[in-house]
Design a protein around this motif. Structure first.
Motif, PDB file in Angstrom:
ATOM      1  N   UNK A   1       0.839  -1.197   0.000  1.00 26.17           N
ATOM      2  CA  UNK A   1       0.000   0.000   0.000  1.00 26.17           C
ATOM      3  C   UNK A   1       0.881   1.258   0.000  1.00 26.17           C
ATOM      4  N   UNK A   2       0.613   2.148  -0.951  1.00 23.33           N
ATOM      5  CA  UNK A   2       1.399   3.386  -1.057  1.00 23.33           C
ATOM      6  C   UNK A   2       1.042   4.319   0.108  1.00 23.33           C
ATOM      7  N   UNK A   3       2.038   5.086   0.567  1.00 26.41           N
ATOM      8  CA  UNK A   3       1.786   5.988   1.704  1.00 26.41           C
ATOM      9  C   UNK A   3       0.629   6.956   1.447  1.00 26.41           C
ATOM     10  N   UNK A   6      -2.699   5.164   2.049  1.00 23.81           N
ATOM     11  CA  UNK A   6      -2.949   4.984   3.489  1.00 23.81           C
ATOM     12  C   UNK A   6      -3.346   6.317   4.118  1.00 23.81           C
ATOM     13  N   UNK A   9      -6.889   7.289   3.212  1.00 27.40           N
ATOM     14  CA  UNK A   9      -7.808   6.401   3.932  1.00 27.40           C
ATOM     15  C   UNK A   9      -7.949   6.834   5.385  1.00 27.40           C
ATOM     16  N   UNK A  10      -6.827   7.105   6.026  1.00 31.10           N
ATOM     17  CA  UNK A  10      -6.841   7.463   7.444  1.00 31.10           C
ATOM     18  C   UNK A  10      -7.495   8.820   7.667  1.00 31.10           C
ATOM     19  N   UNK A  13     -11.218   8.385   7.405  1.00 32.59           N
ATOM     20  CA  UNK A  13     -11.746   7.665   8.569  1.00 32.59           C
ATOM     21  C   UNK A  13     -11.775   8.551   9.805  1.00 32.59           C
ATOM     22  N   UNK A  21     -11.592   1.062   0.074  1.00 37.47           N
ATOM     23  CA  UNK A  21     -10.312   0.854  -0.598  1.00 37.47           C
ATOM     24  C   UNK A  21     -10.497  -0.247  -1.632  1.00 37.47           C
ATOM     25  N   UNK A  23      -8.658  -2.710  -4.289  1.00 36.88           N
ATOM     26  CA  UNK A  23      -7.331  -3.284  -4.547  1.00 36.88           C
ATOM     27  C   UNK A  23      -7.428  -4.309  -5.667  1.00 36.88           C
ATOM     28  N   UNK A  30      -4.074   0.218  -6.177  1.00 38.97           N
ATOM     29  CA  UNK A  30      -5.202   0.568  -5.322  1.00 38.97           C
ATOM     30  C   UNK A  30      -5.816   1.913  -5.655  1.00 38.97           C
ATOM     31  N   UNK A  76     -14.807   0.945   4.603  1.00 35.89           N
ATOM     32  CA  UNK A  76     -14.505   1.461   5.944  1.00 35.89           C
ATOM     33  C   UNK A  76     -15.518   2.540   6.272  1.00 35.89           C
TER      34      UNK A  76
ATOM     35  N   UNK B   6      -6.056  -1.299  11.269  1.00 32.05           N
ATOM     36  CA  UNK B   6      -5.439  -0.379  10.307  1.00 32.05           C
ATOM     37  C   UNK B   6      -4.819   0.825  11.020  1.00 32.05           C
ATOM     38  N   UNK B   7      -5.514   1.335  12.051  1.00 35.52           N
ATOM     39  CA  UNK B   7      -4.956   2.450  12.835  1.00 35.52           C
ATOM     40  C   UNK B   7      -3.617   2.052  13.451  1.00 35.52           C
ATOM     41  N   UNK B  10      -0.933   1.780  10.812  1.00 32.20           N
ATOM     42  CA  UNK B  10      -0.491   3.115  10.383  1.00 32.20           C
ATOM     43  C   UNK B  10       0.412   3.740  11.446  1.00 32.20           C
ATOM     44  N   UNK B  99      -5.332 -11.567   1.484  1.00 27.91           N
ATOM     45  CA  UNK B  99      -4.428 -10.738   0.696  1.00 27.91           C
ATOM     46  C   UNK B  99      -3.403 -10.108   1.636  1.00 27.91           C
ATOM     47  N   UNK B 101      -0.120  -7.483   1.953  1.00 30.50           N
ATOM     48  CA  UNK B 101       0.610  -6.412   1.275  1.00 30.50           C
ATOM     49  C   UNK B 101       1.489  -5.668   2.272  1.00 30.50           C
ATOM     50  N   UNK B 102       2.549  -5.072   1.749  1.00 27.84           N
ATOM     51  CA  UNK B 102       3.412  -4.266   2.616  1.00 27.84           C
ATOM     52  C   UNK B 102       2.908  -2.834   2.642  1.00 27.84           C
ATOM     53  N   UNK B 103       3.015  -2.160   3.772  1.00 29.37           N
ATOM     54  CA  UNK B 103       2.762  -0.712   3.809  1.00 29.37           C
ATOM     55  C   UNK B 103       4.061  -0.033   3.421  1.00 29.37           C
ATOM     56  N   UNK B 104       4.078   0.601   2.260  1.00 28.96           N
ATOM     57  CA  UNK B 104       5.319   1.230   1.757  1.00 28.96           C
ATOM     58  C   UNK B 104       5.661   2.487   2.535  1.00 28.96           C
TER      59      UNK B 104
END
Lengths: 231, 104
Positions: A1-3, A6, A9-10, A13, A21, A23, A30, A76, B6-7, B10, B99, B101-104
């Motif tokens: 997930x690209x910064x 994220x 999204x945050x 929220x 989201x 994907x 995404x 979400x 997710x929080x 992050x 699924x 995935x990495x958080x980039x």
């Protein structure tokens, strides 16, 4: 997930804005889906975007197939809400259990002495009259309203406001006799039988609950049953 | 309070930790956690959340650590028909697709 994905999204929220989201499970690309717009590198055609927005509206995560591979849409939405009218003894376990079940809980009681009770530290509390409080809270299809005071001066305006809203669940504490009298009063105020049938009364599933905590269990169970379409 | 995976993921990422996120995308039969359930894993293998009742977490964490290393997302299938069934099968007989995935 690209910064940036994220972050978008945050941010949504945190603002309690409905967001999903999307994907592509093959490429990992995404896109952040809002009700009327979207952002992110994943390519989706107009129909797919409309489909994703519809899933957001229906509050239903899932996967659809595209020429470029399966696309998973995770919704979400802000948490469902519970408005409790009456900061009485049952309100405390009910607020706690509803919070555990994922509800954003607000207590409404114009009687300041009740509302100021220490037990409600950490919960959102309104000391407005219920009709005014509900005009601000605007119950929607993801909101439940429960009245607990037994006092028609407080419960009735709350029930009237709830009946005029899209609240998915309306419940009123009180015996069968109390409830029959309540329905008669609301009927005089112009609500027909179909409208009044929306009120769950006596509130909660019939599990023989006696203590405040047990009554809270029965109320949360009934709200869950209605929300999950098992009613 | 219900945890928000997710929080937490992050927040970990913000601290500079390496993080992967696993999400249940499809379920068949009586799988223990619904679609959208998440598990966050950091570079040390510390995790939060769940994608099953505990049956497949070990395998998912292994894949998550690999995803953290390579940056390559992946789609994992678990179920009774899976050849790994004895190792990481779902006790309840359901099937899930996860699924990672990495958080980039």
């Amino acid at each position: 997930m690209k910064p940036e994905i994220l972050e978008a999204l945050q941010k949504a929220r945190a603002a309690k804005r409905p967001v999903a989201l999307a994907t592509n499970l093959k490429s990992g690309q995404q896109k952040v889906i809002f009700e009327t717009e979207s952002e992110g590198p994943l390519c989706l055609d107009v129909d797919m975007l409309a489909g994703a927005a519809d899933m957001l509206k229906r509050d239903e995560s899932g996967t659809f197939q595209t020429g470029a591979g399966p696309v998973f849409v995770q919704v979400f939405n802000p948490p469902p809400r519970l408005v409790i009218v009456g900061a009485v003894h049952i309100a405390e376990p009910l607020a706690r259990m509803a919070t555990l079940a994922g509800y954003g809980t607000t207590l409404v009681d114009p009687r300041r002495a009740f509302a100021a009770s220490q037990k409600f530290d950490g919960f959102e509390v309104s000391t407005d009259w219920p009709d005014e409080a509900l005009a601000v809270l605007k119950p929607d299809t993801r909101t439940a309203v429960v009245t607990l005071t037994h006092d028609p001066k407080i419960d009735d305006p709350a029930l009237e406001a709830a009946l005029k809203s899209q609240a998915f669940y309306i419940g009123a504490l009180g015996s069968r006799k109390t409830h029959a009298a309540r329905l008669a009063r609301l009927k005089e105020r112009g609500f027909d039988d179909t409208a009044l049938a929306r009120i769950h009364g006596p509130v909660g599933l019939a599990i023989g609950a006696l203590s405040p905590a047990e009554i809270a269990v029965s109320i949360v169970a009934e709200i869950t049953k209605v929300r999950r379409g098992e009613d | 309070m219900s945890e928000d995976v997710l929080d937490q993921a992050a927040a970990w990422r913000k601290e500079g930790r390496k993080v992967a996120l696993a999400t249940v995308v499809t379920t068949w039969g009586s799988s223990p956690r619904p679609v959208g359930s998440q598990l966050a894993v950091d570079g040390e293998g510390k995790f939060l959340g769940s994608v099953s009742g505990g049956c497949i977490e070990g395998a998912v964490i292994k894949e998550a650590l690999d995803a953290i290393g390579t940056g390559r997302p992946r789609l994992l299938d678990f179920g009774v028909t899976n050849e790994q069934a004895w190792e990481v099968g779902l006790a309840c007989g359901g099937k899930v697709q996860v699924y990672v995935e990495r958080l980039d």
